[in-house]
Motif scaffolding. Structure first.
Motif, mmCIF file in Angstrom:
data_model
loop_
_atom_site.group_PDB
_atom_site.id
_atom_site.type_symbol
_atom_site.label_atom_id
_atom_site.label_comp_id
_atom_site.label_asym_id
_atom_site.label_seq_id
_atom_site.Cartn_x
_atom_site.Cartn_y
_atom_site.Cartn_z
ATOM 1 N N GLY A 197 0.811 -1.205 0.000
ATOM 2 C CA GLY A 197 0.000 0.000 0.000
ATOM 3 C C GLY A 197 0.848 1.259 0.000
ATOM 4 O O GLY A 197 2.058 1.217 0.250
ATOM 5 N N VAL A 198 0.216 2.407 -0.229
ATOM 6 C CA VAL A 198 0.943 3.671 -0.353
ATOM 7 C C VAL A 198 1.582 4.095 0.969
ATOM 8 O O VAL A 198 2.503 4.912 0.986
ATOM 9 N N GLY A 199 1.119 3.555 2.086
ATOM 10 C CA GLY A 199 1.706 3.879 3.385
ATOM 11 C C GLY A 199 3.152 3.431 3.489
ATOM 12 O O GLY A 199 3.891 3.900 4.361
ATOM 13 N N PHE A 200 3.564 2.524 2.586
ATOM 14 C CA PHE A 200 4.953 2.054 2.593
ATOM 15 C C PHE A 200 5.934 3.207 2.433
ATOM 16 O O PHE A 200 7.006 3.200 3.048
ATOM 17 N N VAL A 201 5.575 4.211 1.622
ATOM 18 C CA VAL A 201 6.493 5.313 1.328
ATOM 19 C C VAL A 201 6.918 6.026 2.604
ATOM 20 O O VAL A 201 8.110 6.199 2.875
ATOM 21 N N GLN A 202 5.966 6.430 3.421
ATOM 22 C CA GLN A 202 6.287 7.124 4.661
ATOM 23 C C GLN A 202 7.009 6.212 5.644
ATOM 24 O O GLN A 202 7.964 6.634 6.315
ATOM 25 N N GLN A 203 6.585 4.969 5.729
ATOM 26 C CA GLN A 203 7.218 4.024 6.651
ATOM 27 C C GLN A 203 8.687 3.800 6.281
ATOM 28 O O GLN A 203 9.562 3.761 7.154
ATOM 29 N N GLU A 204 8.950 3.675 4.984
ATOM 30 C CA GLU A 204 10.318 3.443 4.531
ATOM 31 C C GLU A 204 11.176 4.683 4.739
ATOM 32 O O GLU A 204 12.365 4.576 5.083
ATOM 33 N N GLN A 205 10.600 5.849 4.544
ATOM 34 C CA GLN A 205 11.340 7.088 4.808
ATOM 35 C C GLN A 205 11.777 7.168 6.271
ATOM 36 O O GLN A 205 12.926 7.495 6.564
ATOM 37 N N LEU A 206 10.862 6.851 7.154
ATOM 38 C CA LEU A 206 11.179 6.877 8.589
ATOM 39 C C LEU A 206 12.264 5.860 8.919
ATOM 40 O O LEU A 206 13.180 6.141 9.700
ATOM 41 N N ARG A 207 12.155 4.680 8.321
ATOM 42 C CA ARG A 207 13.122 3.611 8.592
ATOM 43 C C ARG A 207 14.526 4.011 8.124
ATOM 44 O O ARG A 207 15.516 3.871 8.871
ATOM 45 N N LEU A 208 14.629 4.527 6.890
ATOM 46 C CA LEU A 208 15.928 4.901 6.341
ATOM 47 C C LEU A 208 16.532 6.086 7.091
ATOM 48 O O LEU A 208 17.730 6.109 7.365
ATOM 49 N N ASN A 209 15.692 7.044 7.441
ATOM 50 C CA ASN A 209 16.188 8.202 8.208
ATOM 51 C C ASN A 209 16.734 7.774 9.557
ATOM 52 O O ASN A 209 17.761 8.289 10.019
ATOM 53 N N LYS A 210 16.063 6.835 10.189
ATOM 54 C CA LYS A 210 16.513 6.344 11.496
ATOM 55 C C LYS A 210 17.876 5.670 11.381
ATOM 56 O O LYS A 210 18.766 5.904 12.204
ATOM 57 N N ILE A 211 18.046 4.850 10.357
ATOM 58 C CA ILE A 211 19.330 4.160 10.158
ATOM 59 C C ILE A 211 20.451 5.170 9.937
ATOM 60 O O ILE A 211 21.543 5.059 10.504
ATOM 61 N N ILE A 212 20.178 6.180 9.098
ATOM 62 C CA ILE A 212 21.193 7.187 8.782
ATOM 63 C C ILE A 212 21.550 8.006 10.018
ATOM 64 O O ILE A 212 22.727 8.267 10.295
ATOM 65 N N LYS A 213 20.546 8.418 10.792
ATOM 66 C CA LYS A 213 20.784 9.284 11.946
ATOM 67 C C LYS A 213 21.486 8.550 13.093
ATOM 68 O O LYS A 213 22.185 9.169 13.896
ATOM 69 N N GLU A 214 21.278 7.235 13.186
ATOM 70 C CA GLU A 214 21.944 6.480 14.257
ATOM 71 C C GLU A 214 23.448 6.435 14.071
ATOM 72 O O GLU A 214 24.200 6.233 15.024
ATOM 73 N N GLY A 215 23.889 6.614 12.807
ATOM 74 C CA GLY A 215 25.313 6.738 12.540
ATOM 75 C C GLY A 215 26.136 5.486 12.716
ATOM 76 O O GLY A 215 27.350 5.557 12.880
ATOM 77 N N LYS A 216 25.519 4.312 12.688
ATOM 78 C CA LYS A 216 26.261 3.059 12.885
ATOM 79 C C LYS A 216 26.610 2.393 11.564
ATOM 80 O O LYS A 216 26.772 1.185 11.468
ATOM 81 N N ILE A 217 26.702 3.186 10.502
ATOM 82 C CA ILE A 217 27.038 2.674 9.171
ATOM 83 C C ILE A 217 28.194 3.502 8.610
ATOM 84 O O ILE A 217 28.412 4.644 9.008
ATOM 85 N N ASN A 218 28.935 2.897 7.680
ATOM 86 C CA ASN A 218 30.056 3.626 7.099
ATOM 87 C C ASN A 218 29.562 4.667 6.097
ATOM 88 O O ASN A 218 28.389 4.685 5.717
ATOM 89 N N SER A 219 30.458 5.557 5.666
ATOM 90 C CA SER A 219 30.078 6.680 4.807
ATOM 91 C C SER A 219 29.519 6.231 3.460
ATOM 92 O O SER A 219 28.605 6.850 2.922
ATOM 93 N N LYS A 220 30.054 5.121 2.922
ATOM 94 C CA LYS A 220 29.573 4.618 1.635
ATOM 95 C C LYS A 220 28.126 4.148 1.753
ATOM 96 O O LYS A 220 27.286 4.425 0.880
ATOM 97 N N LYS A 221 27.836 3.404 2.824
ATOM 98 C CA LYS A 221 26.477 2.914 3.042
ATOM 99 C C LYS A 221 25.526 4.081 3.306
ATOM 100 O O LYS A 221 24.371 4.080 2.842
ATOM 101 N N LYS A 222 26.007 5.085 4.031
ATOM 102 C CA LYS A 222 25.191 6.256 4.318
ATOM 103 C C LYS A 222 24.825 6.986 3.030
ATOM 104 O O LYS A 222 23.686 7.423 2.848
ATOM 105 N N GLU A 223 25.786 7.096 2.126
ATOM 106 C CA GLU A 223 25.534 7.742 0.834
ATOM 107 C C GLU A 223 24.527 6.939 0.015
ATOM 108 O O GLU A 223 23.630 7.498 -0.611
ATOM 109 N N GLU A 224 24.667 5.622 0.061
ATOM 110 C CA GLU A 224 23.754 4.741 -0.673
ATOM 111 C C GLU A 224 22.320 4.880 -0.156
ATOM 112 O O GLU A 224 21.370 4.994 -0.941
ATOM 113 N N LEU A 225 22.170 4.904 1.168
ATOM 114 C CA LEU A 225 20.841 5.051 1.755
ATOM 115 C C LEU A 225 20.273 6.445 1.474
ATOM 116 O O LEU A 225 19.060 6.612 1.297
#
Length: 242
Positions: A197-225
């Motif tokens: 459903g269309v609700g996936f868009v907002q849910q995925e945005q929140l999920r990806l933003n959370k991963i990026i903001k937690e900062g537990k990924i390398n710079s390449k992965k952060k750029e990819e996300l």
């Protein structure tokens, strides 16, 4: 009255201020020479030497859209002391005191028309939404492809998303190189919307933003996300399209 407090304030602002890459300095002398030459101008009225989280987000957005030729991002430095530079200009647009700053307004090429006020939280995403919702400019974000951005919007508006997905699949088969990699991401998101459903868009945005903001990924992965987030943004519809 001692001028020491004013000097200390100026020194603090200069020390803390972060340069705005890609920003034009707008003032009461050049505004009528610059704004009419561009389709859209996103202008921040602020203290003379701005700093802080709001300024940082504006700086990031300005850097992001440096290649968008029909859009300029600019700053008006307003002083309420000394020569009071741009103070009268700010008042023209409803900014009467330092407490009113910062304020962002979108001019659409004509100074005789009232600019559109930005009233949301100062974030790169909100600035992006604001410009996209009020203009038809293509911002060309990293990881995005203009053709597929348009197809993503058509997909979200379509009543037959499976049929639209198949049409996009055919288009994707004809692209090569980095665009083909991006096309796969668009298709992945389309499939997810069909399944969840269309609700996936907002849910995925929140999920990806959370991963990026937690900062537990390398710079390449952060750029990819970050690029995936940019692509995902193409699936968001303006309020009047929902």
């Amino acid at each position: 009255m001692s001028i020491l407090p004013y000097l200390l304030l100026i020194l603090l602002e200069i020390h803390s201020s972060k340069a705005c890459k890609g920003c034009l300095s707008i003032d009461e002398y050049n505004i009528d020479k610059i704004i009419p030459k561009f389709k859209a101008s996103l202008i921040k009225f602020d203290i003379a030497y701005p700093y802080g989280d709001k300024h940082d987000e504006f700086v990031k957005f300005a850097d992001e859209v440096t290649k968008v030729k029909e859009l300029i991002v600019g700053e008006v430095g307003v002083k309420d002391y000394g020569d009071k530079s741009n103070f009268e200009l700010a008042k023209t647009y409803g900014i009467n005191t330092k407490e009113d700053l910062p304020k962002v307004k979108l001019f659409l090429g004509d100074l005789n028309e009232e600019p559109i006020p930005f009233i949301n939280e100062f974030t790169v995403e909100n600035f992006r939404d604001f410009v996209r919702d009020n203009t038809n400019l293509y911002l060309g974000l990293s990881g995005c492809v203009e053709t597929f951005d348009k197809l993503a919007k058509e997909f979200m508006l379509s009543q037959d998303k499976n049929n639209k997905y198949n049409q996009v699949l055919e288009v994707a088969e004809s692209v090569v190189g980095k665009e083909k990699v991006s096309a796969k991401i668009y298709l992945q998101f389309m499939k997810k919307v069909i399944d969840n459903g269309v609700g996936f868009v907002q849910q995925e945005q929140l999920r990806l933003n959370k991963i990026i903001k937690e900062g537990k990924i390398n710079s390449k992965k952060k750029e990819e996300l970050g690029e995936r987030l940019n692509v995902l943004h193409s699936f968001k519809l303006a309020k009047d399209e929902l």
